[in-house]
Design a protein around this motif. Sequence first.
Motif, mmCIF file in Angstrom:
data_model
loop_
_atom_site.group_PDB
_atom_site.id
_atom_site.type_symbol
_atom_site.label_atom_id
_atom_site.label_comp_id
_atom_site.label_asym_id
_atom_site.label_seq_id
_atom_site.Cartn_x
_atom_site.Cartn_y
_atom_site.Cartn_z
ATOM 1 N N PRO A 1 0.796 -1.234 0.000
ATOM 2 C CA PRO A 1 0.000 0.000 0.000
ATOM 3 C C PRO A 1 0.825 1.279 0.000
ATOM 4 C CG PRO A 1 -0.955 -1.589 1.505
ATOM 5 C CD PRO A 1 0.345 -2.177 1.039
ATOM 6 N N TRP A 2 1.930 1.304 0.753
ATOM 7 C CA TRP A 2 2.736 2.529 0.807
ATOM 8 C C TRP A 2 3.378 2.837 -0.543
ATOM 9 C CZ3 TRP A 2 3.111 -1.657 4.020
ATOM 10 C CH2 TRP A 2 4.086 -2.615 3.695
ATOM 11 N N GLN A 3 3.633 1.821 -1.334
ATOM 12 C CA GLN A 3 4.163 2.069 -2.671
ATOM 13 C C GLN A 3 3.097 2.679 -3.576
ATOM 14 O OE1 GLN A 3 6.253 -1.192 -4.502
ATOM 15 N NE2 GLN A 3 7.534 -1.563 -2.714
ATOM 16 N N HIS A 4 1.864 2.228 -3.415
ATOM 17 C CA HIS A 4 0.785 2.837 -4.209
ATOM 18 C C HIS A 4 0.530 4.274 -3.747
ATOM 19 C CE1 HIS A 4 -2.520 2.750 -7.043
ATOM 20 N NE2 HIS A 4 -3.249 3.375 -6.139
ATOM 21 N N TYR A 5 0.577 4.504 -2.441
ATOM 22 C CA TYR A 5 0.451 5.868 -1.931
ATOM 23 C C TYR A 5 1.508 6.768 -2.587
ATOM 24 C CZ TYR A 5 -2.824 5.134 2.004
ATOM 25 O OH TYR A 5 -3.927 4.895 2.780
ATOM 26 N N SER A 6 2.741 6.287 -2.632
ATOM 27 C CA SER A 6 3.831 7.071 -3.201
ATOM 28 C C SER A 6 3.612 7.326 -4.686
ATOM 29 C CB SER A 6 5.159 6.360 -2.977
ATOM 30 O OG SER A 6 5.420 6.195 -1.595
ATOM 31 N N ALA A 7 3.096 6.304 -5.395
ATOM 32 C CA ALA A 7 2.840 6.447 -6.829
ATOM 33 C C ALA A 7 1.756 7.482 -7.096
ATOM 34 C CB ALA A 7 2.442 5.097 -7.418
ATOM 35 N N LYS B 1 -7.767 10.795 7.166
ATOM 36 C CA LYS B 1 -6.860 11.084 8.274
ATOM 37 C C LYS B 1 -5.611 10.197 8.195
ATOM 38 C CE LYS B 1 -10.266 12.732 11.692
ATOM 39 N NZ LYS B 1 -9.588 14.012 12.002
ATOM 40 N N LEU B 2 -5.794 8.941 7.818
ATOM 41 C CA LEU B 2 -4.637 8.056 7.697
ATOM 42 C C LEU B 2 -3.720 8.510 6.558
ATOM 43 C CD1 LEU B 2 -3.040 5.602 8.554
ATOM 44 C CD2 LEU B 2 -4.439 4.218 7.007
ATOM 45 N N VAL B 3 -4.311 8.910 5.448
ATOM 46 C CA VAL B 3 -3.498 9.404 4.331
ATOM 47 C C VAL B 3 -2.694 10.625 4.771
ATOM 48 C CG1 VAL B 3 -3.568 10.455 2.035
ATOM 49 C CG2 VAL B 3 -4.994 8.449 2.539
ATOM 50 N N LYS B 4 -3.347 11.537 5.470
ATOM 51 C CA LYS B 4 -2.640 12.737 5.944
ATOM 52 C C LYS B 4 -1.497 12.354 6.882
ATOM 53 C CE LYS B 4 -6.659 15.766 5.467
ATOM 54 N NZ LYS B 4 -7.723 16.538 6.173
ATOM 55 N N ALA B 5 -1.754 11.401 7.779
ATOM 56 C CA ALA B 5 -0.702 10.948 8.700
ATOM 57 C C ALA B 5 0.447 10.299 7.935
ATOM 58 C CB ALA B 5 -1.289 9.963 9.713
ATOM 59 N N SER B 6 0.118 9.569 6.870
ATOM 60 C CA SER B 6 1.148 8.874 6.082
ATOM 61 C C SER B 6 2.068 9.845 5.361
ATOM 62 C CB SER B 6 0.481 7.941 5.063
ATOM 63 O OG SER B 6 -0.326 6.975 5.705
ATOM 64 N N PHE B 7 1.528 11.021 4.999
ATOM 65 C CA PHE B 7 2.301 11.998 4.232
ATOM 66 C C PHE B 7 2.789 13.184 5.071
ATOM 67 C CE2 PHE B 7 -0.179 10.304 0.479
ATOM 68 C CZ PHE B 7 0.917 9.740 -0.160
ATOM 69 N N THR B 8 2.558 13.161 6.374
ATOM 70 C CA THR B 8 2.957 14.278 7.229
ATOM 71 C C THR B 8 4.450 14.588 7.072
ATOM 72 O OG1 THR B 8 1.239 13.834 8.884
ATOM 73 C CG2 THR B 8 3.145 15.104 9.606
ATOM 74 N N GLY B 9 4.742 15.833 6.741
ATOM 75 C CA GLY B 9 6.128 16.259 6.589
ATOM 76 C C GLY B 9 6.781 15.853 5.284
ATOM 77 N N LEU B 10 6.042 15.132 4.441
ATOM 78 C CA LEU B 10 6.610 14.652 3.178
ATOM 79 C C LEU B 10 6.107 15.434 1.965
ATOM 80 C CD1 LEU B 10 6.326 10.785 3.785
ATOM 81 C CD2 LEU B 10 8.249 12.310 4.315
ATOM 82 N N LYS C 1 5.693 4.243 4.457
ATOM 83 C CA LYS C 1 5.386 2.998 5.151
ATOM 84 C C LYS C 1 5.460 3.179 6.666
ATOM 85 C CE LYS C 1 7.108 -1.729 5.850
ATOM 86 N NZ LYS C 1 8.135 -2.730 5.437
ATOM 87 N N LYS C 2 6.543 3.769 7.120
ATOM 88 C CA LYS C 2 6.736 3.966 8.556
ATOM 89 C C LYS C 2 5.595 4.772 9.156
ATOM 90 C CE LYS C 2 10.029 5.960 11.865
ATOM 91 N NZ LYS C 2 11.333 6.655 12.005
ATOM 92 N N GLN C 3 5.232 5.855 8.492
ATOM 93 C CA GLN C 3 4.179 6.732 9.020
ATOM 94 C C GLN C 3 2.799 6.110 8.845
ATOM 95 O OE1 GLN C 3 6.729 10.851 8.244
ATOM 96 N NE2 GLN C 3 4.654 10.705 7.418
ATOM 97 N N MET C 4 2.604 5.352 7.761
ATOM 98 C CA MET C 4 1.318 4.695 7.544
ATOM 99 C C MET C 4 1.042 3.660 8.631
ATOM 100 S SD MET C 4 0.112 2.232 4.415
ATOM 101 C CE MET C 4 0.071 3.536 3.192
#
Length: 241
Positions: free
Chosen positions: A24-30, A75-84, A45-48
């Motif tokens: 999933p984190w790879q798809h988020y990044s894509a 909210k999870l998406v926002k947490a996964s990308f926080t600071g990125l 991945k770490k933040q997700m």
Amino acid sequence: MSLRGIKLVTLDATNTILKFRLPPWQHYSAVAQDFGFSVDAQQVKKQMLSGFKSMSKDHPNFGKNTIAWEEWWRKLVKASFTGLLPSSADVNSIADRLIEDFKTTKCWKRADGGEKLLNLLRNKGISVGVISNYDPRLREVLQNILFGNHFDFIVTSYDVGFSKPDKKIFCYAMQLDKSLSPGQCLHIGDDLKKDYEGAQAAGWHALLVAAESAETPPAEKHVFKDLNALNLAIQRDELVL
């Protein structure tokens, strides 16, 4: 014993009959890349994973009794990308795209051996259902990968208000057929606590299907590396419940 006496088999969804095409984190990044942002998938991945744990604690069962399930994922998406991502990034649009993508074959595929397992069970006259800790998208996911018509019922934690390993979700599924007793039911999943121990606590038989497991369940004879190995045991009448 094999499957003699079993009248209902239920399957977990994620990592049992459903497999991610990409982590999933790879798809988020894509998807972030599609919006013009380059992010480190390992940091996502770490933040997700941390965000998922936190959200599950603060808003259990995808926010069933606290917030809308779509907002849970935003909210999870926002947490996964926080600071990125830069402050100008439209994270809600990225989240909405991801929510839609995870209904489709962009993200999901059938587990190898899944269709064969369903056919084996059907040929034995066994009813087949799904019990999954999942939000309301599961039916659409299964339809999109052409599994939707293979099941007698689909029970999600969000629909019924109970999450595995709570035995109430297994009891709910069993009561969809008033003639069943726990000893006639078998659940197959990939999680020791949620699937194996949860089903057994409800009086059901249980099997684990996982390529690798860091934990050893009480009975090694109940563990299969994948669905193909399980199918072979069924065909050879070697299953021990």
